[in-house]
Design a protein around this motif. Structure first.
Motif, PDB file in Angstrom:
ATOM      1  N   MET A  31       4.715 -19.041 -84.174  1.00 49.13           N
ATOM      2  CA  MET A  31       4.962 -18.508 -85.497  1.00 49.13           C
ATOM      3  C   MET A  31       5.637 -17.149 -85.382  1.00 49.13           C
ATOM      4  SD  MET A  31       1.954 -18.469 -88.246  1.00 49.13           S
ATOM      5  CE  MET A  31       1.234 -19.985 -88.640  1.00 49.13           C
ATOM      6  N   GLU A  32       6.836 -17.059 -85.836  1.00 48.40           N
ATOM      7  CA  GLU A  32       7.532 -15.783 -85.767  1.00 48.40           C
ATOM      8  C   GLU A  32       6.960 -14.817 -86.797  1.00 48.40           C
ATOM      9  OE1 GLU A  32      11.913 -15.342 -84.802  1.00 48.40           O
ATOM     10  OE2 GLU A  32      11.810 -15.015 -86.970  1.00 48.40           O
ATOM     11  N   GLY A  33       6.766 -13.576 -86.394  1.00 46.67           N
ATOM     12  CA  GLY A  33       6.237 -12.566 -87.302  1.00 46.67           C
ATOM     13  C   GLY A  33       4.730 -12.582 -87.425  1.00 46.67           C
ATOM     14  N   TYR A  34       4.055 -13.426 -86.651  1.00 40.97           N
ATOM     15  CA  TYR A  34       2.592 -13.510 -86.708  1.00 40.97           C
ATOM     16  C   TYR A  34       1.982 -12.543 -85.711  1.00 40.97           C
ATOM     17  CZ  TYR A  34      -2.116 -15.274 -85.917  1.00 40.97           C
ATOM     18  OH  TYR A  34      -3.465 -15.370 -85.756  1.00 40.97           O
ATOM     19  N   TYR A  35       1.034 -11.760 -86.163  1.00 36.34           N
ATOM     20  CA  TYR A  35       0.325 -10.832 -85.300  1.00 36.34           C
ATOM     21  C   TYR A  35      -1.170 -11.017 -85.504  1.00 36.34           C
ATOM     22  CZ  TYR A  35       4.821  -8.581 -84.830  1.00 36.34           C
ATOM     23  OH  TYR A  35       6.133  -8.332 -84.571  1.00 36.34           O
ATOM     24  N   LYS A  36      -1.924 -10.786 -84.450  1.00 41.17           N
ATOM     25  CA  LYS A  36      -3.374 -10.855 -84.557  1.00 41.17           C
ATOM     26  C   LYS A  36      -3.879  -9.669 -85.355  1.00 41.17           C
ATOM     27  CE  LYS A  36      -4.145 -12.988 -80.078  1.00 41.17           C
ATOM     28  NZ  LYS A  36      -4.777 -12.814 -78.761  1.00 41.17           N
ATOM     29  N   SER A  37      -5.003  -9.831 -85.991  1.00 44.33           N
ATOM     30  CA  SER A  37      -5.652  -8.717 -86.664  1.00 44.33           C
ATOM     31  C   SER A  37      -7.138  -8.770 -86.340  1.00 44.33           C
ATOM     32  CB  SER A  37      -5.426  -8.767 -88.176  1.00 44.33           C
ATOM     33  OG  SER A  37      -6.009  -9.936 -88.716  1.00 44.33           O
ATOM     34  N   VAL A  38      -7.778  -7.636 -86.432  1.00 46.89           N
ATOM     35  CA  VAL A  38      -9.202  -7.535 -86.134  1.00 46.89           C
ATOM     36  C   VAL A  38      -9.986  -7.842 -87.395  1.00 46.89           C
ATOM     37  CG1 VAL A  38     -11.036  -5.988 -85.395  1.00 46.89           C
ATOM     38  CG2 VAL A  38      -8.785  -5.842 -84.335  1.00 46.89           C
ATOM     39  N   ILE A  39     -10.815  -8.865 -87.313  1.00 46.59           N
ATOM     40  CA  ILE A  39     -11.642  -9.243 -88.453  1.00 46.59           C
ATOM     41  C   ILE A  39     -12.989  -8.527 -88.366  1.00 46.59           C
ATOM     42  CG2 ILE A  39     -12.721 -11.154 -89.696  1.00 46.59           C
ATOM     43  CD1 ILE A  39      -9.615 -11.217 -89.641  1.00 46.59           C
ATOM     44  N   THR A  40     -13.643  -8.664 -87.230  1.00 47.91           N
ATOM     45  CA  THR A  40     -14.891  -7.948 -86.999  1.00 47.91           C
ATOM     46  C   THR A  40     -14.776  -7.179 -85.687  1.00 47.91           C
ATOM     47  OG1 THR A  40     -15.957  -9.756 -85.814  1.00 47.91           O
ATOM     48  CG2 THR A  40     -16.265  -9.697 -88.203  1.00 47.91           C
ATOM     49  N   ILE A  41     -15.616  -6.220 -85.515  1.00 44.69           N
ATOM     50  CA  ILE A  41     -15.525  -5.304 -84.389  1.00 44.69           C
ATOM     51  C   ILE A  41     -15.698  -6.000 -83.041  1.00 44.69           C
ATOM     52  CG2 ILE A  41     -17.936  -4.580 -84.305  1.00 44.69           C
ATOM     53  CD1 ILE A  41     -15.109  -2.104 -84.241  1.00 44.69           C
ATOM     54  N   ASN A  42     -16.394  -7.100 -82.950  1.00 45.88           N
ATOM     55  CA  ASN A  42     -16.689  -7.738 -81.674  1.00 45.88           C
ATOM     56  C   ASN A  42     -15.693  -8.825 -81.271  1.00 45.88           C
ATOM     57  OD1 ASN A  42     -19.001  -6.198 -81.183  1.00 45.88           O
ATOM     58  ND2 ASN A  42     -20.213  -7.522 -82.499  1.00 45.88           N
ATOM     59  N   GLU A  43     -14.680  -9.096 -82.044  1.00 52.70           N
ATOM     60  CA  GLU A  43     -13.768 -10.194 -81.755  1.00 52.70           C
ATOM     61  C   GLU A  43     -12.701  -9.873 -80.726  1.00 52.70           C
ATOM     62  OE1 GLU A  43     -12.029 -11.756 -85.270  1.00 52.70           O
ATOM     63  OE2 GLU A  43     -13.877 -12.699 -85.931  1.00 52.70           O
ATOM     64  N   TYR A  44     -12.432  -8.630 -80.479  1.00 47.71           N
ATOM     65  CA  TYR A  44     -11.267  -8.291 -79.679  1.00 47.71           C
ATOM     66  C   TYR A  44     -11.578  -7.943 -78.231  1.00 47.71           C
ATOM     67  CZ  TYR A  44     -12.807  -3.676 -81.205  1.00 47.71           C
ATOM     68  OH  TYR A  44     -13.553  -2.571 -81.482  1.00 47.71           O
ATOM     69  N   GLY A  45     -12.827  -7.944 -77.819  1.00 41.16           N
ATOM     70  CA  GLY A  45     -13.182  -7.617 -76.447  1.00 41.16           C
ATOM     71  C   GLY A  45     -13.459  -6.139 -76.289  1.00 41.16           C
ATOM     72  N   LYS A  46     -13.396  -5.670 -75.027  1.00 43.01           N
ATOM     73  CA  LYS A  46     -13.686  -4.260 -74.796  1.00 43.01           C
ATOM     74  C   LYS A  46     -12.978  -3.771 -73.542  1.00 43.01           C
ATOM     75  CE  LYS A  46     -17.961  -5.012 -72.248  1.00 43.01           C
ATOM     76  NZ  LYS A  46     -19.347  -4.614 -72.082  1.00 43.01           N
ATOM     77  N   ILE A  47     -12.927  -2.460 -73.405  1.00 44.32           N
ATOM     78  CA  ILE A  47     -12.355  -1.812 -72.226  1.00 44.32           C
ATOM     79  C   ILE A  47     -13.507  -1.370 -71.330  1.00 44.32           C
ATOM     80  CG2 ILE A  47     -11.079   0.211 -71.396  1.00 44.32           C
ATOM     81  CD1 ILE A  47      -9.273  -1.761 -72.795  1.00 44.32           C
ATOM     82  N   ASN A  48     -13.406  -1.683 -70.055  1.00 41.55           N
ATOM     83  CA  ASN A  48     -14.394  -1.243 -69.074  1.00 41.55           C
ATOM     84  C   ASN A  48     -13.728  -0.303 -68.084  1.00 41.55           C
ATOM     85  OD1 ASN A  48     -16.809  -2.633 -69.831  1.00 41.55           O
ATOM     86  ND2 ASN A  48     -15.847  -4.514 -69.136  1.00 41.55           N
ATOM     87  N   LEU A  49     -14.455   0.728 -67.710  1.00 37.76           N
ATOM     88  CA  LEU A  49     -13.991   1.645 -66.683  1.00 37.76           C
ATOM     89  C   LEU A  49     -14.673   1.276 -65.371  1.00 37.76           C
ATOM     90  CD1 LEU A  49     -14.179   4.963 -68.711  1.00 37.76           C
ATOM     91  CD2 LEU A  49     -12.190   3.530 -68.281  1.00 37.76           C
ATOM     92  N   CYS A  50     -13.886   1.114 -64.329  1.00 37.11           N
ATOM     93  CA  CYS A  50     -14.399   0.666 -63.027  1.00 37.11           C
ATOM     94  C   CYS A  50     -14.369   1.785 -61.998  1.00 37.11           C
ATOM     95  CB  CYS A  50     -13.567  -0.518 -62.542  1.00 37.11           C
ATOM     96  SG  CYS A  50     -13.488  -1.869 -63.716  1.00 37.11           S
ATOM     97  N   LEU A  51     -14.502   3.020 -62.437  1.00 35.96           N
ATOM     98  CA  LEU A  51     -14.399   4.148 -61.523  1.00 35.96           C
ATOM     99  C   LEU A  51     -15.544   4.155 -60.512  1.00 35.96           C
ATOM    100  CD1 LEU A  51     -12.901   6.633 -60.591  1.00 35.96           C
ATOM    101  CD2 LEU A  51     -14.155   7.953 -62.305  1.00 35.96           C
ATOM    102  N   LYS A  52     -16.746   3.854 -60.938  1.00 38.94           N
ATOM    103  CA  LYS A  52     -17.887   3.853 -60.018  1.00 38.94           C
ATOM    104  C   LYS A  52     -17.649   2.870 -58.875  1.00 38.94           C
ATOM    105  CE  LYS A  52     -22.908   3.162 -59.784  1.00 38.94           C
ATOM    106  NZ  LYS A  52     -22.817   2.568 -58.476  1.00 38.94           N
ATOM    107  N   GLU A  53     -17.192   1.675 -59.201  1.00 35.61           N
ATOM    108  CA  GLU A  53     -16.933   0.660 -58.184  1.00 35.61           C
ATOM    109  C   GLU A  53     -15.817   1.111 -57.233  1.00 35.61           C
ATOM    110  OE1 GLU A  53     -17.164   0.138 -61.440  1.00 35.61           O
ATOM    111  OE2 GLU A  53     -18.880  -1.206 -61.658  1.00 35.61           O
ATOM    112  N   LEU A  54     -14.801   1.755 -57.779  1.00 35.09           N
ATOM    113  CA  LEU A  54     -13.698   2.240 -56.958  1.00 35.09           C
ATOM    114  C   LEU A  54     -14.177   3.333 -55.999  1.00 35.09           C
ATOM    115  CD1 LEU A  54     -10.680   2.036 -56.353  1.00 35.09           C
ATOM    116  CD2 LEU A  54     -10.284   3.674 -58.190  1.00 35.09           C
ATOM    117  N   LEU A  55     -14.976   4.263 -56.510  1.00 34.06           N
ATOM    118  CA  LEU A  55     -15.529   5.311 -55.651  1.00 34.06           C
ATOM    119  C   LEU A  55     -16.403   4.704 -54.550  1.00 34.06           C
ATOM    120  CD1 LEU A  55     -16.543   8.119 -58.176  1.00 34.06           C
ATOM    121  CD2 LEU A  55     -14.732   8.215 -56.459  1.00 34.06           C
ATOM    122  N   ASP A  56     -17.248   3.754 -54.928  1.00 29.32           N
ATOM    123  CA  ASP A  56     -18.115   3.098 -53.943  1.00 29.32           C
ATOM    124  C   ASP A  56     -17.304   2.410 -52.855  1.00 29.32           C
ATOM    125  OD1 ASP A  56     -20.323   3.966 -55.362  1.00 29.32           O
ATOM    126  OD2 ASP A  56     -20.736   2.011 -56.285  1.00 29.32           O
TER     127      ASP A  56
END
Length: 82
Positions: free
Chosen positions: A1-26
């Motif tokens: 669909m041309e011109g179609y973009y996702k939108s956020v309906i509820t706060i939990n639908e889009y996933g999350k960002i995780n920081l992996c600094l601890k694992e990298l340091l380890d």
């Protein structure tokens, strides 16, 4: 669909960002204290990054961490889709 973009309906639908600094340091055998000193960053800031408690990214801090650890932002920041 041309011109179609996702939108956020509820706060939990889009996933999350995780920081992996601890694992990298380890994996490199480095401590939070070392990174704080080497990157000229407060220990409390590095600790928040390691505990995935950062609410807003400071790109200068990210650049310093990447420089000291010889890594990229993608090694630290991971997107986890729902």
């Amino acid at each position: 669909m041309e011109g179609y973009y996702k939108s956020v309906i509820t706060i939990n639908e889009y996933g999350k960002i995780n920081l992996c600094l601890k694992e990298l340091l380890d994996s490199k055998g480095l401590t939070r204290y070392y990174l704080a000193r080497a990157s000229n960053t407060r220990f409390e800031v590095i600790n928040k990054w390691c505990n995935n408690e950062v609410e807003k990214l400071d790109l200068d801090v990210l650049a310093r961490i990447c420089y000291v650890l010889d890594c990229t932002a993608a090694d630290i920041i991971k997107y986890e889709p729902k």
